[in-house]
Motif scaffolding. Sequence first.
Motif, PDB file in Angstrom:
ATOM      1  N   MET A 154      33.028 -78.765  26.660  1.00 18.26           N
ATOM      2  CA  MET A 154      34.365 -78.224  26.676  1.00 18.26           C
ATOM      3  C   MET A 154      35.224 -79.024  25.700  1.00 18.26           C
ATOM      4  N   GLU A 155      36.048 -78.316  24.972  1.00 20.70           N
ATOM      5  CA  GLU A 155      36.938 -78.957  24.019  1.00 20.70           C
ATOM      6  C   GLU A 155      37.967 -79.803  24.763  1.00 20.70           C
ATOM      7  N   GLU A 156      38.133 -81.026  24.290  1.00 19.24           N
ATOM      8  CA  GLU A 156      39.089 -81.910  24.963  1.00 19.24           C
ATOM      9  C   GLU A 156      40.515 -81.526  24.569  1.00 19.24           C
ATOM     10  N   ASN A 157      41.356 -81.451  25.559  1.00 12.16           N
ATOM     11  CA  ASN A 157      42.773 -81.199  25.331  1.00 12.16           C
ATOM     12  C   ASN A 157      43.553 -82.056  26.320  1.00 12.16           C
ATOM     13  N   GLN A 158      44.841 -81.885  26.358  1.00 10.46           N
ATOM     14  CA  GLN A 158      45.669 -82.707  27.239  1.00 10.46           C
ATOM     15  C   GLN A 158      45.259 -82.562  28.708  1.00 10.46           C
ATOM     16  N   LEU A 159      44.949 -81.367  29.150  1.00 11.53           N
ATOM     17  CA  LEU A 159      44.561 -81.171  30.546  1.00 11.53           C
ATOM     18  C   LEU A 159      43.222 -81.813  30.879  1.00 11.53           C
ATOM     19  N   SER A 160      42.266 -81.718  29.968  1.00 10.60           N
ATOM     20  CA  SER A 160      40.942 -82.265  30.265  1.00 10.60           C
ATOM     21  C   SER A 160      40.946 -83.787  30.368  1.00 10.60           C
ATOM     22  N   LYS A 161      41.984 -84.421  29.896  1.00 11.34           N
ATOM     23  CA  LYS A 161      42.104 -85.866  30.057  1.00 11.34           C
ATOM     24  C   LYS A 161      42.440 -86.236  31.502  1.00 11.34           C
ATOM     25  N   HIS A 162      43.016 -85.297  32.230  1.00 13.53           N
ATOM     26  CA  HIS A 162      43.491 -85.573  33.583  1.00 13.53           C
ATOM     27  C   HIS A 162      42.744 -84.808  34.677  1.00 13.53           C
ATOM     28  N   PHE A 163      42.027 -83.756  34.294  1.00 14.78           N
ATOM     29  CA  PHE A 163      41.369 -82.904  35.282  1.00 14.78           C
ATOM     30  C   PHE A 163      39.934 -82.633  34.880  1.00 14.78           C
ATOM     31  N   ALA A 164      39.098 -82.386  35.890  1.00 14.76           N
ATOM     32  CA  ALA A 164      37.706 -82.007  35.653  1.00 14.76           C
ATOM     33  C   ALA A 164      37.404 -80.741  36.451  1.00 14.76           C
ATOM     34  N   ILE A 165      36.611 -79.874  35.876  1.00 10.09           N
ATOM     35  CA  ILE A 165      36.232 -78.652  36.583  1.00 10.09           C
ATOM     36  C   ILE A 165      35.105 -78.993  37.544  1.00 10.09           C
ATOM     37  N   GLU A 166      35.352 -78.770  38.817  1.00  8.86           N
ATOM     38  CA  GLU A 166      34.344 -79.027  39.845  1.00  8.86           C
ATOM     39  C   GLU A 166      33.545 -77.780  40.166  1.00  8.86           C
ATOM     40  N   SER A 167      34.223 -76.649  40.088  1.00 10.66           N
ATOM     41  CA  SER A 167      33.593 -75.419  40.531  1.00 10.66           C
ATOM     42  C   SER A 167      34.286 -74.246  39.853  1.00 10.66           C
ATOM     43  N   ILE A 168      33.528 -73.175  39.636  1.00  9.41           N
ATOM     44  CA  ILE A 168      34.085 -71.953  39.068  1.00  9.41           C
ATOM     45  C   ILE A 168      33.939 -70.855  40.109  1.00  9.41           C
ATOM     46  N   VAL A 169      35.060 -70.234  40.457  1.00  6.43           N
ATOM     47  CA  VAL A 169      35.086 -69.184  41.472  1.00  6.43           C
ATOM     48  C   VAL A 169      35.407 -67.860  40.798  1.00  6.43           C
ATOM     49  N   THR A 170      34.655 -66.828  41.149  1.00  7.43           N
ATOM     50  CA  THR A 170      34.889 -65.474  40.648  1.00  7.43           C
ATOM     51  C   THR A 170      35.129 -64.571  41.841  1.00  7.43           C
ATOM     52  N   ILE A 171      36.067 -63.642  41.701  1.00  6.03           N
ATOM     53  CA  ILE A 171      36.339 -62.661  42.749  1.00  6.03           C
ATOM     54  C   ILE A 171      35.948 -61.292  42.216  1.00  6.03           C
ATOM     55  N   ALA A 172      35.195 -60.541  43.022  1.00  4.06           N
ATOM     56  CA  ALA A 172      34.745 -59.209  42.614  1.00  4.06           C
ATOM     57  C   ALA A 172      34.885 -58.239  43.780  1.00  4.06           C
ATOM     58  N   VAL A 173      35.022 -56.965  43.442  1.00  5.29           N
ATOM     59  CA  VAL A 173      35.100 -55.896  44.433  1.00  5.29           C
ATOM     60  C   VAL A 173      33.820 -55.068  44.307  1.00  5.29           C
ATOM     61  N   PRO A 174      33.062 -54.907  45.400  1.00  5.90           N
ATOM     62  CA  PRO A 174      31.755 -54.269  45.326  1.00  5.90           C
ATOM     63  C   PRO A 174      31.730 -52.876  44.689  1.00  5.90           C
ATOM     64  N   ASN A 175      32.678 -52.018  45.032  1.00  9.63           N
ATOM     65  CA  ASN A 175      32.590 -50.636  44.547  1.00  9.63           C
ATOM     66  C   ASN A 175      32.927 -50.479  43.067  1.00  9.63           C
ATOM     67  N   SER A 176      33.584 -51.451  42.458  1.00 13.09           N
ATOM     68  CA  SER A 176      33.881 -51.358  41.024  1.00 13.09           C
ATOM     69  C   SER A 176      32.983 -52.251  40.170  1.00 13.09           C
ATOM     70  N   LEU A 177      32.246 -53.146  40.788  1.00  8.82           N
ATOM     71  CA  LEU A 177      31.449 -54.118  40.034  1.00  8.82           C
ATOM     72  C   LEU A 177      30.377 -53.488  39.135  1.00  8.82           C
ATOM     73  N   PRO A 178      29.584 -52.522  39.606  1.00  8.35           N
ATOM     74  CA  PRO A 178      28.542 -51.974  38.723  1.00  8.35           C
ATOM     75  C   PRO A 178      29.082 -51.431  37.401  1.00  8.35           C
ATOM     76  N   LYS A 179      30.152 -50.684  37.452  1.00  5.14           N
ATOM     77  CA  LYS A 179      30.739 -50.121  36.229  1.00  5.14           C
ATOM     78  C   LYS A 179      31.284 -51.226  35.325  1.00  5.14           C
ATOM     79  N   LEU A 180      31.946 -52.212  35.910  1.00  4.37           N
ATOM     80  CA  LEU A 180      32.493 -53.309  35.113  1.00  4.37           C
ATOM     81  C   LEU A 180      31.398 -54.108  34.424  1.00  4.37           C
ATOM     82  N   VAL A 181      30.309 -54.377  35.128  1.00 10.64           N
ATOM     83  CA  VAL A 181      29.200 -55.136  34.541  1.00 10.64           C
ATOM     84  C   VAL A 181      28.567 -54.356  33.393  1.00 10.64           C
TER      85      VAL A 181
END
Length: 90
Positions: free
Chosen positions: A1-28
Amino acid sequence: MEENQLSKHFAIESIVTIAVPNSLPKLVRNLEVIKSQIQTCDLLVLNKVDLCTMEQIGEAKAIIMSLNPEVQITETSYCHSNEVPLRKDK
């Protein structure tokens, strides 16, 4: 990840995605960015399951698992669940 002002102070621990089942197939099928989000997330919140059939939920889960077999999937309605862990245990 490119270092910027935020990355000096924070680290990504986890990535969360929200999806809705009935629209997911078309979106994918139509948006590569959706595939990418699923492939890189640690936790996928499958929301609005109260508005979907069991078949739609099953199809969405199959798609998700084909793109990211290691992802944790949590089903919710209104994005409300006592089971959504926002922090990984190390």
